[in-house]
Design a protein around this motif. Structure first.
Motif, PDB file in Angstrom:
ATOM      1  N   ASN A 144       0.831  -1.334   0.021  1.00  0.00           N
ATOM      2  CA  ASN A 144      -0.096  -0.030   0.108  1.00  0.00           C
ATOM      3  C   ASN A 144       0.801   1.319  -0.073  1.00  0.00           C
ATOM      4  OD1 ASN A 144      -2.569  -1.257   0.176  1.00  0.00           O
ATOM      5  ND2 ASN A 144      -2.371  -1.720   2.229  1.00  0.00           N
ATOM      6  N   THR A 145       2.369   1.148  -0.242  1.00  0.00           N
ATOM      7  CA  THR A 145       3.100   2.311  -0.072  1.00  0.00           C
ATOM      8  C   THR A 145       2.990   2.886  -1.507  1.00  0.00           C
ATOM      9  OG1 THR A 145       4.592   1.169   1.657  1.00  0.00           O
ATOM     10  CG2 THR A 145       5.339   3.148   0.190  1.00  0.00           C
ATOM     11  N   LEU A 172      12.337   7.300  -0.751  1.00  0.00           N
ATOM     12  CA  LEU A 172      11.702   7.428  -2.283  1.00  0.00           C
ATOM     13  C   LEU A 172      10.093   6.990  -2.292  1.00  0.00           C
ATOM     14  CD1 LEU A 172      14.570   5.993  -4.485  1.00  0.00           C
ATOM     15  CD2 LEU A 172      14.185   8.471  -3.831  1.00  0.00           C
ATOM     16  N   TRP A 173       9.663   6.758  -1.186  1.00  0.00           N
ATOM     17  CA  TRP A 173       8.090   6.167  -1.041  1.00  0.00           C
ATOM     18  C   TRP A 173       7.512   6.945   0.162  1.00  0.00           C
ATOM     19  CZ3 TRP A 173      12.460   2.790  -1.349  1.00  0.00           C
ATOM     20  CH2 TRP A 173      12.684   2.133  -0.176  1.00  0.00           C
ATOM     21  N   GLY A 181      -1.564   6.742   3.493  1.00  0.00           N
ATOM     22  CA  GLY A 181      -2.119   7.730   4.303  1.00  0.00           C
ATOM     23  C   GLY A 181      -1.712   9.042   4.277  1.00  0.00           C
ATOM     24  N   SER A 182      -0.165   9.027   3.327  1.00  0.00           N
ATOM     25  CA  SER A 182       0.491  10.175   3.280  1.00  0.00           C
ATOM     26  C   SER A 182      -0.326  11.255   2.526  1.00  0.00           C
ATOM     27  CB  SER A 182       1.859   9.857   2.907  1.00  0.00           C
ATOM     28  OG  SER A 182       2.537   8.966   3.699  1.00  0.00           O
ATOM     29  N   VAL A 183       0.088  12.397   2.797  1.00  0.00           N
ATOM     30  CA  VAL A 183      -0.639  13.613   2.068  1.00  0.00           C
ATOM     31  C   VAL A 183       0.551  14.572   1.818  1.00  0.00           C
ATOM     32  CG1 VAL A 183      -2.370  15.587   2.089  1.00  0.00           C
ATOM     33  CG2 VAL A 183      -2.846  13.485   3.414  1.00  0.00           C
ATOM     34  N   GLY A 207      -1.634   2.170  -2.411  1.00  0.00           N
ATOM     35  CA  GLY A 207      -0.623   2.418  -3.207  1.00  0.00           C
ATOM     36  C   GLY A 207      -0.633   3.226  -4.477  1.00  0.00           C
ATOM     37  N   VAL A 208      -1.687   3.957  -4.539  1.00  0.00           N
ATOM     38  CA  VAL A 208      -1.741   4.784  -5.600  1.00  0.00           C
ATOM     39  C   VAL A 208      -2.107   6.299  -4.979  1.00  0.00           C
ATOM     40  CG1 VAL A 208      -2.477   3.212  -7.324  1.00  0.00           C
ATOM     41  CG2 VAL A 208      -4.137   4.338  -5.740  1.00  0.00           C
TER      42      VAL A 208
END
Length: 406
Positions: free
Chosen positions: A86-87, A105-106, A110-112, A135-136
């Motif tokens: 899911n990264t 690099l990833w 949940g990252s915004v 993942g997207v």
């Protein structure tokens, strides 16, 4: 026996060729947690290709559900690694910048990220953030060129731009240029500016060959003037003869010399009125006063027989007389000055205000601009009041319209 000795001598003579023929180093099997290698060996020869995949719930730390690496003289082309499926990988957004991930690099699920378009570009749609989901990236915004931005400034003969080259310049950006040695503009300094306004550049003052003014060649003997209204002058700095001998009167006035410096105490030639009292200073054609007075950030916009009319460049206001006249004694009347009448703000320093735009914005005095925010239908405002910037927080545009926003 002779051939064996000859061969030994050749080997000693070309040790480099012997070393070049040595085999390349092989690679040891890489370590991979959460995945498997195919084929799985202890060592791999130079040039070997090794494929790997990851266990359920993970994926390679490169694009795709599998990946390959190559052994290059003892080193693998990259280190294989498995990460959570899911990264999200770092997005590729042309003409934009965004926050780097603390994990490399990833980005974790949940990252915004907040996307900031480069100067001269704007978001294609409302919204400036994207969220990593399974993942997207969701609703990944893009940046397109703003209609108010400009291409590179037009070529200015005999001049060079002092600022860094760019393909696109944002609206209201100032670009400075300077004339080459021996060239200049009619007035002020050789350093000038053009502004990007609504997709077009303001007109640049031309760089023309400088002409020496009267006296620049060292001639201090004075020359004849061409006074107006039939009066006769006796030369640069001399008196004037009226209808009768000795009728002229001088009045103390501050003039400007041909080099633009103040000539305190210089007395322009005057003509008397019928009572014998001093009247208006005697004027001469502008050519008799030499170089035009220098007015930084200002230009001569009209030339008359005995006078010059000045106007200030964009974002400046005139202080002092609009017209400068040439006196019969070779001096100019006091020229105006051009005072700054704009504010400059760097939106990158106001990230807490959640504006969509970034970069430098220039506003004229008493000008107010609306700045779109990262939320739909929300805007902030920036104003220039007496040379100071006033910034308001993001507010719904209807509230701005009804003046319910501070």
């Amino acid at each position: 026996m002779l051939l064996r000795c000859l061969g030994f001598i050749l080997v000693l003579s070309y040790p480099g060729q012997l070393h070049a023929q040595s085999p390349a180093e092989s690679c040891a099997a890489p370590l991979l947690e959460g995945g498997f290698l195919v084929p799985e060996l202890r060592t791999y020869s130079h040039g070997s290709t090794l494929a790997y995949a990851c266990s359920a719930g993970q994926k390679p730390a490169v694009e795709g559900w599998w990946a390959t690496i190559v052994c290059l003289n003892g080193l693998w082309s990259h280190t294989p690694q498995c990460i959570d499926k899911n990264t999200c990988f770092a997005p590729d957004i042309p003409n934009a910048k965004y926050d780097e991930s603390p994990d490399g690099l990833w980005y974790k699920e949940g990252s915004v990220i907040w996307i900031k378009c480069d100067e001269g570009y704007k978001h294609k749609a409302v919204g400036a953030t994207a969220t990593c989901k399974k993942g997207v990236w969701s609703d990944l915004p893009g940046c397109e060129r703003s209609a108010t931005s400009c291409n590179e400034p037009p070529h200015i003969p005999h001049a060079v731009i002092l600022d860094k080259y760019q393909d696109v310049f944002a609206a209201d950006v100032e670009v400075r240029y300077e004339c080459e040695d021996g060239y200049g503009v009619e007035v002020a300094t050789t350093k000038k500016s053009v502004f990007c306004v609504a997709g077009s550049w303001t007109q640049a003052a031309s760089c023309t060959k400088l002409k020496p003014g009267p006296g620049d060649d060292g001639d201090t003997s004075g020359g004849s003037t061409n006074p107006v209204d039939g009066n006769i002058g006796s030369g640069r700095g001399g008196g004037a003869t009226g209808p009768g001998t000795g009728d002229s009167t001088n009045t103390a006035t501050t003039g400007v010399r041909t080099d633009g410096s103040s000539a305190t105490g210089t007395r322009p030639v005057t003509t008397p009125d019928k009572t014998g009292s001093p009247s208006s200073p005697l004027l001469a054609e502008v050519v008799n006063c030499g170089s035009y007075p220098k007015v930084p950030n200002g230009d001569v916009v009209r030339t008359r027989k005995t006078s010059l009319r000045y106007a200030c460049n964009a974002f400046y206001k005139r202080v002092g007389p609009e017209t400068v006249v040439c006196y019969a004694n070779g001096t100019w009347s006091q020229p105006p000055t051009c005072k700054e009448a704009f504010c400059q703000i760097n939106l990158d320093e106001y990230t807490s205000y959640n504006f969509q735009e970034s970069g430098t914005v220039i506003l004229k005095e008493r000008e107010t601009k609306s700045v779109p925010c990262i939320w739909p239908d929300y805007t902030g405002r920036i104003s220039c009041i007496q040379g100071r910037i006033r910034v308001t927080q993001c507010c719904h545009y209807m509230a701005h319209y009804s003046r319910r926003c501070n």
